[in-house]
Design a protein around this motif. Sequence first.
Motif, PDB file in Angstrom:
ATOM      1  N   ASN A 100      43.434  49.561  29.454  1.00 44.90           N
ATOM      2  CA  ASN A 100      44.329  50.614  29.949  1.00 44.90           C
ATOM      3  C   ASN A 100      45.168  50.177  31.152  1.00 44.90           C
ATOM      4  O   ASN A 100      46.026  50.916  31.608  1.00 44.90           O
ATOM      5  CB  ASN A 100      43.544  51.890  30.303  1.00 44.90           C
ATOM      6  N   ARG A 101      44.887  49.002  31.668  1.00 47.46           N
ATOM      7  CA  ARG A 101      45.688  48.406  32.747  1.00 47.46           C
ATOM      8  C   ARG A 101      45.767  46.908  32.497  1.00 47.46           C
ATOM      9  O   ARG A 101      45.419  46.419  31.427  1.00 47.46           O
ATOM     10  CB  ARG A 101      45.065  48.714  34.124  1.00 47.46           C
ATOM     11  N   ASP A 102      46.182  46.171  33.529  1.00 39.33           N
ATOM     12  CA  ASP A 102      46.371  44.734  33.326  1.00 39.33           C
ATOM     13  C   ASP A 102      45.160  43.919  33.751  1.00 39.33           C
ATOM     14  O   ASP A 102      45.284  42.749  34.118  1.00 39.33           O
ATOM     15  CB  ASP A 102      47.618  44.251  34.076  1.00 39.33           C
ATOM     16  N   GLY A 103      43.968  44.515  33.711  1.00 36.51           N
ATOM     17  CA  GLY A 103      42.763  43.755  34.012  1.00 36.51           C
ATOM     18  C   GLY A 103      41.707  44.600  34.688  1.00 36.51           C
ATOM     19  O   GLY A 103      41.876  45.802  34.921  1.00 36.51           O
ATOM     20  N   TRP A 104      40.588  43.948  34.970  1.00 36.52           N
ATOM     21  CA  TRP A 104      39.536  44.561  35.772  1.00 36.52           C
ATOM     22  C   TRP A 104      39.906  44.434  37.246  1.00 36.52           C
ATOM     23  O   TRP A 104      40.313  43.369  37.690  1.00 36.52           O
ATOM     24  CB  TRP A 104      38.200  43.855  35.526  1.00 36.52           C
ATOM     25  N   VAL A 105      39.769  45.513  37.980  1.00 37.14           N
ATOM     26  CA  VAL A 105      40.043  45.489  39.416  1.00 37.14           C
ATOM     27  C   VAL A 105      38.713  45.289  40.136  1.00 37.14           C
ATOM     28  O   VAL A 105      37.812  46.131  40.041  1.00 37.14           O
ATOM     29  CB  VAL A 105      40.715  46.787  39.888  1.00 37.14           C
ATOM     30  N   ILE A 106      38.603  44.174  40.854  1.00 36.63           N
ATOM     31  CA  ILE A 106      37.376  43.830  41.561  1.00 36.63           C
ATOM     32  C   ILE A 106      37.629  43.987  43.059  1.00 36.63           C
ATOM     33  O   ILE A 106      38.545  43.367  43.614  1.00 36.63           O
ATOM     34  CB  ILE A 106      36.938  42.376  41.270  1.00 36.63           C
ATOM     35  N   TYR A 107      36.810  44.793  43.733  1.00 36.33           N
ATOM     36  CA  TYR A 107      36.982  45.035  45.158  1.00 36.33           C
ATOM     37  C   TYR A 107      36.096  44.095  45.985  1.00 36.33           C
ATOM     38  O   TYR A 107      34.964  43.784  45.594  1.00 36.33           O
ATOM     39  CB  TYR A 107      36.606  46.479  45.518  1.00 36.33           C
ATOM     40  N   ASN A 108      36.611  43.720  47.136  1.00 36.11           N
ATOM     41  CA  ASN A 108      35.794  42.995  48.103  1.00 36.11           C
ATOM     42  C   ASN A 108      34.827  43.987  48.746  1.00 36.11           C
ATOM     43  O   ASN A 108      35.262  44.907  49.435  1.00 36.11           O
ATOM     44  CB  ASN A 108      36.696  42.360  49.161  1.00 36.11           C
ATOM     45  N   PRO A 109      33.523  43.830  48.546  1.00 33.60           N
ATOM     46  CA  PRO A 109      32.581  44.807  49.110  1.00 33.60           C
ATOM     47  C   PRO A 109      32.324  44.610  50.601  1.00 33.60           C
ATOM     48  O   PRO A 109      31.656  45.440  51.220  1.00 33.60           O
ATOM     49  CB  PRO A 109      31.304  44.557  48.299  1.00 33.60           C
ATOM     50  N   LYS A 110      32.826  43.517  51.143  1.00 34.89           N
ATOM     51  CA  LYS A 110      32.581  43.198  52.557  1.00 34.89           C
ATOM     52  C   LYS A 110      33.828  43.539  53.369  1.00 34.89           C
ATOM     53  O   LYS A 110      34.819  42.809  53.342  1.00 34.89           O
ATOM     54  CB  LYS A 110      32.221  41.726  52.716  1.00 34.89           C
ATOM     55  N   SER A 111      33.775  44.663  54.065  1.00 33.20           N
ATOM     56  CA  SER A 111      34.930  45.131  54.812  1.00 33.20           C
ATOM     57  C   SER A 111      35.308  44.151  55.908  1.00 33.20           C
ATOM     58  O   SER A 111      34.451  43.621  56.621  1.00 33.20           O
ATOM     59  CB  SER A 111      34.627  46.499  55.438  1.00 33.20           C
ATOM     60  N   GLU A 112      36.609  43.919  56.043  1.00 37.73           N
ATOM     61  CA  GLU A 112      37.092  43.012  57.083  1.00 37.73           C
ATOM     62  C   GLU A 112      36.837  43.578  58.473  1.00 37.73           C
ATOM     63  O   GLU A 112      36.580  42.840  59.418  1.00 37.73           O
ATOM     64  CB  GLU A 112      38.583  42.749  56.882  1.00 37.73           C
ATOM     65  N   VAL A 113      36.906  44.908  58.599  1.00 43.72           N
ATOM     66  CA  VAL A 113      36.650  45.570  59.874  1.00 43.72           C
ATOM     67  C   VAL A 113      35.228  46.114  59.845  1.00 43.72           C
ATOM     68  O   VAL A 113      34.876  46.920  58.986  1.00 43.72           O
ATOM     69  CB  VAL A 113      37.655  46.710  60.120  1.00 43.72           C
TER      70      VAL A 113
END
Length: 410
Positions: A255-268
Motif C-alpha cells: 500500500n506504500r513504497d515499502g516498510w517504514v522502519i523507525y529508529n527506536p533510540k531517540s536522539e534526544v
Amino acid sequence: MSGNDTNTSRAPTRREYVKYGGAVVGGSLLAGCASQSDSGSTPESTSTPTDEKSYTATMPPVGELTLDEPPSSWVGGLGFTADVLTALGQADGAVGMADPRFWYQGFYDFLDGVMVPAKEDLAQFTTEERDTDLEVLYELDPDLMAVDPNPIIAIYGLDKGEAEEVRENVAPWFGNESRRKRFDGWTYWPVGEPYPYLSLSEYIPKYAALFGEEERGDALLDLYEPFIEDVRSRVPPESERRSLALVNGRYNPENRDGWVIYNPKSEVEKTWGKKQYRDLNVVDAFEGAYSGQSSVKVDFEGLLEYDPDVIIFNFGLTYRDFQGENLIQRQREVLQDHPVGSEVTAVQNDDLYVGGTPYQGPIINMFQTEMAAKQLYPDEFGSYPGYGQISESEQLFDRQRLADIINGDS
C-alpha cells in the motif's frame, strides 16, 4: 468572534481570575478599592488578603504561570497531556483537544474506577486541512490550553499573532512538546529561541503544582520512577537481547513504497515518544541504516537483509481497530504470505507484536513499558499474552496502587 469587549469598566470575571493570576487581578481589585476609599469608604476596605493560595508553575517555552484557582477545564493536544492530567485526577476537566482521536484510552479499562471522557465527546480544534479553528476555542472557553503552542503554529496553521490572541482572550498556554526531536521549521514562540526538552517525569510536578495536586503528583512519581528503574535494572546483557525492528503498523510494500522502519533510540534523551525502547536498551536490528533520519524504508529483501528477531508495529494500539479494520493483523498476513517476508526470523518465530502509541504520559507509558519488556525479554519479564488484562502474578507494576492515586484514594 465575540466576548472581547474591553472598553467598559467592569469587575474581573472568573475567567480573568484563572487566566491572569493573582498579581494582575489583585492589582485590578486594589485599584477598585482605592477608588472606593477616595469616595468615603472605611480604611478596612483597602486591605488585601495575604494568605490566599495561588497556583504557580513554570514550563518552557511559555514561562511562569500563576493562577488564583486550579483550572476546571482544559484543552489538550494529541493525548500526552491528557494522560498526564488523567494521572493527576483531572480527566473530567477535558473539553477539547487538537485531535482527540490520538488519545489512546484502552489502558484505563484495566484500572478500577478510572473514568475518562469519551473521545467523541471532546471537541477538536484543528481541521482535516490542518488548520486551527479559533471559533471552537472561543466556544470552549477553557481555563487552560494544556499544550505547547509551537506545534499548533508549525503544523496546524496558527500564526503567532493568533497564539497571542488565544493567550489573551481564551486561556494561557502551558505545555512543552518533547515527543521527539523538533523538526526543521519548528517555531519558538514566545521566547524566540530554542527551549529545553522535558522528560516525562519533569512534567508531572509542573502540572501538579498548577492544579494544586502536589501530593498526588508525588505519589505518582513514587510509583512510576521505581518501576522504570526496576525494569531498567533487569534488562538482560546485550548478548542476550533479541534484535528489534520498530515497523510502522499501517504501511507496507503493497500500500506504500515499502516498510517504514523507525529508529527506536531517540536522539534526544528526554523525549517520551519511544521512551520504553530507550529504557529497555533495545538492540536495534537497523542500527546504522538511518543516515541521520528518524526512519528508513525497505522492501521485503531489505527487511530480510537486516533480519530482526522481533518486529513491533509502532502505533499498533491505534491500528488494531482503525476505521473498522485491524491493520496489525493485515501486516502480519502480508509478511507471512510473502515468499521473502516469511523468511524473516521474527516472522518464522511469530514474534510479531502490537506496539504502543507515542502519545504516552505516565499511565500509558507504564503499560507500554511492561508490554514491550515482555515482548522483547520474556525470559526475564514473562511472556506477552497478547493485548489485554495480564494476570496479577505476571504484572510488573501495581494496578490498584495506580488506580488509587488517580482516584485520590492514596
